[in-house]
Design an enzyme around this catalytic site. Structure first.
Site, PDB file in Angstrom:
ATOM      1  N   GLY A  58      79.476  12.164  25.616  1.00  0.00           N
ATOM      2  CA  GLY A  58      79.612  11.426  24.348  1.00  0.00           C
ATOM      3  C   GLY A  58      79.286  12.273  23.141  1.00  0.00           C
ATOM      4  O   GLY A  58      79.610  11.893  22.013  1.00  0.00           O
TER       5      GLY A  58
ATOM      6  N   CYS B  10      78.191  12.312  18.384  1.00  0.00           N
ATOM      7  CA  CYS B  10      78.602  11.005  17.861  1.00  0.00           C
ATOM      8  C   CYS B  10      77.920   9.876  18.625  1.00  0.00           C
ATOM      9  O   CYS B  10      77.285   9.012  18.037  1.00  0.00           O
ATOM     10  CB  CYS B  10      80.127  10.864  17.940  1.00  0.00           C
ATOM     11  SG  CYS B  10      80.696   9.231  17.482  1.00  0.00           S
TER      12      CYS B  10
ATOM     13  N   GLY C  18      70.530  16.273  -0.090  1.00  0.00           N
ATOM     14  CA  GLY C  18      71.946  16.161   0.247  1.00  0.00           C
ATOM     15  C   GLY C  18      72.440  14.733   0.093  1.00  0.00           C
ATOM     16  O   GLY C  18      72.001  13.849   0.824  1.00  0.00           O
ATOM     17  N   GLY C  19      73.314  14.536  -0.892  1.00  0.00           N
ATOM     18  CA  GLY C  19      73.890  13.201  -1.114  1.00  0.00           C
ATOM     19  C   GLY C  19      75.275  13.098  -0.506  1.00  0.00           C
ATOM     20  O   GLY C  19      76.197  12.572  -1.112  1.00  0.00           O
ATOM     21  N   GLY C  20      75.406  13.640   0.735  1.00  0.00           N
ATOM     22  CA  GLY C  20      76.661  13.507   1.479  1.00  0.00           C
ATOM     23  C   GLY C  20      76.592  12.264   2.360  1.00  0.00           C
ATOM     24  O   GLY C  20      75.741  11.386   2.160  1.00  0.00           O
TER      25      GLY C  20
ATOM     26  N   GLY D 216      74.811  19.381   5.298  1.00  0.00           N
ATOM     27  CA  GLY D 216      76.060  19.792   5.938  1.00  0.00           C
ATOM     28  C   GLY D 216      75.853  20.237   7.370  1.00  0.00           C
ATOM     29  O   GLY D 216      74.724  20.330   7.859  1.00  0.00           O
TER      30      GLY D 216
ATOM     31  N   ALA E 165      84.590  11.865  14.087  1.00  0.00           N
ATOM     32  CA  ALA E 165      84.806  11.665  15.523  1.00  0.00           C
ATOM     33  C   ALA E 165      86.270  11.325  15.819  1.00  0.00           C
ATOM     34  O   ALA E 165      86.884  11.879  16.729  1.00  0.00           O
ATOM     35  CB  ALA E 165      83.909  10.529  16.016  1.00  0.00           C
TER      36      ALA E 165
ATOM     37  N   HIS F 111      93.405 -17.501   6.019  1.00  0.00           N
ATOM     38  CA  HIS F 111      92.475 -17.885   4.958  1.00  0.00           C
ATOM     39  C   HIS F 111      91.387 -18.758   5.553  1.00  0.00           C
ATOM     40  O   HIS F 111      91.686 -19.595   6.400  1.00  0.00           O
ATOM     41  CB  HIS F 111      93.239 -18.660   3.875  1.00  0.00           C
ATOM     42  CG  HIS F 111      92.346 -19.154   2.780  1.00  0.00           C
ATOM     43  ND1 HIS F 111      91.822 -18.308   1.820  1.00  0.00           N
ATOM     44  CD2 HIS F 111      91.886 -20.397   2.509  1.00  0.00           C
ATOM     45  CE1 HIS F 111      91.069 -19.029   0.988  1.00  0.00           C
ATOM     46  NE2 HIS F 111      91.087 -20.291   1.386  1.00  0.00           N
TER      47      HIS F 111
HETATM   48  P1  NAI Z   1      78.055  16.832   3.584  1.00  0.00           P
HETATM   49  O1  NAI Z   1      78.731  18.124   3.420  1.00  0.00           O
HETATM   50  O2  NAI Z   1      78.844  15.560   3.603  1.00  0.00           O
HETATM   51  O3  NAI Z   1      76.957  16.658   2.441  1.00  0.00           O
HETATM   52  C1  NAI Z   1      75.939  17.586   2.179  1.00  0.00           C
HETATM   53  C2  NAI Z   1      75.554  17.463   0.726  1.00  0.00           C
HETATM   54  O4  NAI Z   1      74.402  18.251   0.482  1.00  0.00           O
HETATM   55  C3  NAI Z   1      76.632  17.970  -0.220  1.00  0.00           C
HETATM   56  O5  NAI Z   1      76.962  16.933  -1.107  1.00  0.00           O
HETATM   57  C4  NAI Z   1      75.972  19.159  -0.917  1.00  0.00           C
HETATM   58  O6  NAI Z   1      76.399  19.324  -2.231  1.00  0.00           O
HETATM   59  C5  NAI Z   1      74.492  18.813  -0.813  1.00  0.00           C
HETATM   60  N1  NAI Z   1      73.546  19.952  -0.902  1.00  0.00           N
HETATM   61  C6  NAI Z   1      73.640  21.148  -0.295  1.00  0.00           C
HETATM   62  N2  NAI Z   1      72.566  21.932  -0.602  1.00  0.00           N
HETATM   63  C7  NAI Z   1      71.764  21.193  -1.401  1.00  0.00           C
HETATM   64  C8  NAI Z   1      70.492  21.437  -2.048  1.00  0.00           C
HETATM   65  N3  NAI Z   1      69.825  22.595  -1.939  1.00  0.00           N
HETATM   66  N4  NAI Z   1      69.970  20.452  -2.811  1.00  0.00           N
HETATM   67  C9  NAI Z   1      70.624  19.269  -2.964  1.00  0.00           C
HETATM   68  N5  NAI Z   1      71.824  19.005  -2.381  1.00  0.00           N
HETATM   69  C10 NAI Z   1      72.377  19.945  -1.600  1.00  0.00           C
HETATM   70  O7  NAI Z   1      77.188  16.962   4.919  1.00  0.00           O
HETATM   71  P2  NAI Z   1      76.393  15.901   5.780  1.00  0.00           P
HETATM   72  O8  NAI Z   1      76.076  14.674   5.025  1.00  0.00           O
HETATM   73  O9  NAI Z   1      75.294  16.681   6.380  1.00  0.00           O
HETATM   74  O10 NAI Z   1      77.464  15.505   6.892  1.00  0.00           O
HETATM   75  C11 NAI Z   1      78.014  16.487   7.750  1.00  0.00           C
HETATM   76  C12 NAI Z   1      79.385  16.080   8.212  1.00  0.00           C
HETATM   77  O11 NAI Z   1      79.339  14.952   9.059  1.00  0.00           O
HETATM   78  C13 NAI Z   1      80.302  15.713   7.065  1.00  0.00           C
HETATM   79  O12 NAI Z   1      81.546  16.340   7.229  1.00  0.00           O
HETATM   80  C14 NAI Z   1      80.449  14.238   7.170  1.00  0.00           C
HETATM   81  O13 NAI Z   1      81.704  13.773   6.689  1.00  0.00           O
HETATM   82  C15 NAI Z   1      80.285  13.978   8.663  1.00  0.00           C
HETATM   83  N6  NAI Z   1      79.774  12.638   8.881  1.00  0.00           N
HETATM   84  C16 NAI Z   1      80.606  11.559   8.720  1.00  0.00           C
HETATM   85  C17 NAI Z   1      80.138  10.280   8.869  1.00  0.00           C
HETATM   86  C18 NAI Z   1      81.067   9.140   8.623  1.00  0.00           C
HETATM   87  O14 NAI Z   1      82.245   9.358   8.464  1.00  0.00           O
HETATM   88  N7  NAI Z   1      80.580   7.900   8.561  1.00  0.00           N
HETATM   89  C19 NAI Z   1      78.748  10.007   9.214  1.00  0.00           C
HETATM   90  C20 NAI Z   1      77.953  11.202   9.300  1.00  0.00           C
HETATM   91  C21 NAI Z   1      78.464  12.452   9.158  1.00  0.00           C
END
Ligand code: NAI
Length: 460
Positions: free
Chosen positions: A37, A40, A174-176, A263, A312, A436
């Site tokens: 698995g 994910c 990180g606001g990802g 990331g 995934a 509806h």
């Molecule tokens: P990410 O690349 O989405 O976000 C990392 C963030 O950290 C970026 O916005 C970046 O600008 C910021 N950052 C980097 N260095 C920094 C610093 N020194 N100070 C402040 N901010 C900083 O990576 P993340 O969230 O770790 O996710 C990894 C991957 O996993 C992504 O490709 C994501 O799409 C995927 N993922 C998808 C999910 C979903 O679709 N629901 C759930 C979890 C992960």
């Protein structure tokens, strides 16, 4: 041991590929050093969604008061919550094992690495020969200078999902996607959450319109989550009060735990790429052509290991595409139409082009929006924040993209994804009868709005 296909890595890319390849009559061996698995199922999508739904109850319990139902303050038993989450995972891991077995896939739970053309060396000392080898080894979280997971104050997403404690003050770097999803969960559990994002906006890597981000940011603020954009974490200092993160200009943020979510990097090191002459790119991704073939004959790669969104379902789609191509069949794979769902509160889901991207590309578009607040079902659910947005080609009315921000957006995007992937028009959505009262009516109404004929919104 001789097989048609050897797959290294049993995440949603590798195990899905294995099952489909076996269904198509190929002899398949799947090699996985950890649990079936992958990330994910074991440390990503599934545990976060389990915790997302469990912690949603806390929020619902508080909100129920407004509907005339009162609960006492929820008590969180972290150990029980964690073992329930582990139960969800193990049910799915067992299910995956049963599916692999039923389909006749040979599974080896050991580490494998390429050892020249057509050969995989196992850490048990054995070797496997296969006509084709598929690399599906996934990705791992990265560190940044000054911040290491070896520091006990610094959490990776794995630590956060282990649910060992609820920190009083949790600082997300990180606001990802990972940062925001875990911020939502820990905020509901009671942590005081702050998010640092170095870019001018949160979710910078995703094609979302400003209105979508603004809606999310308003909601995060209302939930008490602090978001600081244009703010990079520079260094960390240990004080008697706990860790303090420097963010420049003498400014600093104190926390009890720091969650680093900056990331992920592809797991391309130590899998024997050099033995077949594959060179990863500068970020560690394994380059592949349109057929997912690497530069080495008979070696293919899918999922987080290859460039593209780390999702995934993208890895699974690549696995299915590869299986089909191995037997001369076709399985469509269009990277432009892969949906994404982000489990924040409200949820965000998107497919295809944003309005901004479509305009940047010089497309003549029409846009329709419809608010959750105008849906009877959403009012009854007390889930009135957010909206549906459709973007279509002005002339042909073909749907180019959809963004949904609001309750159940992750599920609601499926109808839009079907439409975008199949080149359907706004009329197709608008003219199909939706039950509806339901939330999917919002997509129909947004399509009607784009066509200037919304019933439950004023057409402008
Ligand atoms: P990410 O690349 O989405 O976000 C990392 C963030 O950290 C970026 O916005 C970046 O600008 C910021 N950052 C980097 N260095 C920094 C610093 N020194 N100070 C402040 N901010 C900083 O990576 P993340 O969230 O770790 O996710 C990894 C991957 O996993 C992504 O490709 C994501 O799409 C995927 N993922 C998808 C999910 C979903 O679709 N629901 C759930 C979890 C992960």
């Amino acid at each position: 041991m001789n097989y048609n296909v050897a797959i290294i890595g049993a995440g949603p890319g590798g195990y899905v590929a294995a099952i489909r390849m076996a269904q198509l009559g190929l002899s398949v061996i799947l090699i996985e050093e950890n649990k079936l698995g992958g990330i994910c199922l074991n440390k990503g999508c599934i545990p976060t969604k389990a915790l997302y739904s469990a912690t949603k109850l806390i929020e619902r319990a508080e909100d129920a008061q407004a509907m005339g139902i009162e609960f006492t303050t929820p008590v969180i038993d972290l150990e029980k919550l964690s073992s329930w989450k582990e139960g969800v995972i193990s049910t799915l891991v067992d299910g995956t094992a049963a599916l692999l077995k039923a389909n006749g896939v040979t599974v080896y739970q050991t580490r494998g690495r390429l050892e020249g053309t057509g050969r995989v060396a196992l850490s048990t000392g054995k070797t496997v020969d296969a006509e084709r080898i598929v690399l599906a080894t996934g990705s791992s979280p990265i560190e940044i200078p000054g911040f290491t997971f070896a520091d006990p104050h610094i959490w990776s997403s794995d630590d956060a999902l282990a649910l060992r404690e609820i920190p009083r003050r949790l600082l997300l770097i990180g606001g990802g996607v990972i940062g925001l999803e875990l911020a939502t969960i820990y905020n509901r559990l009671g942590s005081k959450v702050t998010i640092l994002e170095m870019m001018p906006e949160i979710l910078p890597g995703i094609d979302l319109d400003r209105r979508t981000i603004a809606t999310l940011k308003r909601a995060l603020k209302a939930q008490g989550i602090t978001v600081r954009v244009n703010t990079a974490a520079k260094s960390i200092e240990e004080t008697s009060e706990g860790p303090v993160v420097q963010i420049g200009d003498g400014d600093a943020v104190a926390a009890d735990r720091i969650l680093l979510a900056v990331g992920r990097r592809p797991n391309s090191a130590d899998i024997g790429l050099e033995t077949v002459g594959i060179e990863p790119d500068r970020r560690g991704f394994v380059p592949v052509d349109k057929k997912l073939q690497t530069s080495a004959p008979g070696v293919y790669a899918i999922g987080d290991l290859v460039p593209g969104p780390m999702l995934a379902h993208k890895g699974s789609a690549e696995g299915l595409n590869l299986a089909a191509s191995f037997v001369g069949q076709n399985y469509p794979l269009d990277y432009q139409t892969i949906p994404q769902a982000i489990f924040t509160d409200p949820e965000i889901a998107s497919v295809g082009l944003s309005e901004a991207r479509a305009r940047e590309e010089g497309q003549d578009v029409i846009v329709g929006r419809f608010p959750y607040a105008a849906l009877g079902k959403a009012q009854g659910m007390r889930e009135t924040q957010g909206f549906f947005q459709v973007v279509a080609d002005a002339k042909s009315k073909r749907l180019l993209g959809t963004q949904i921000v609001g309750a159940e957006a992750s599920a609601l995007i499926a109808e839009a994804a079907l439409a975008v992937q199949n080149g359907l028009s706004l009329e197709t959505i608008a003219d199909s009868v939706h039950a509806h009262p339901t939330l999917p009516e919002g997509l129909k109404e947004a399509a009607e709005a784009a066509l200037g004929r919304a019933i439950h919104a004023v057409n402008r």
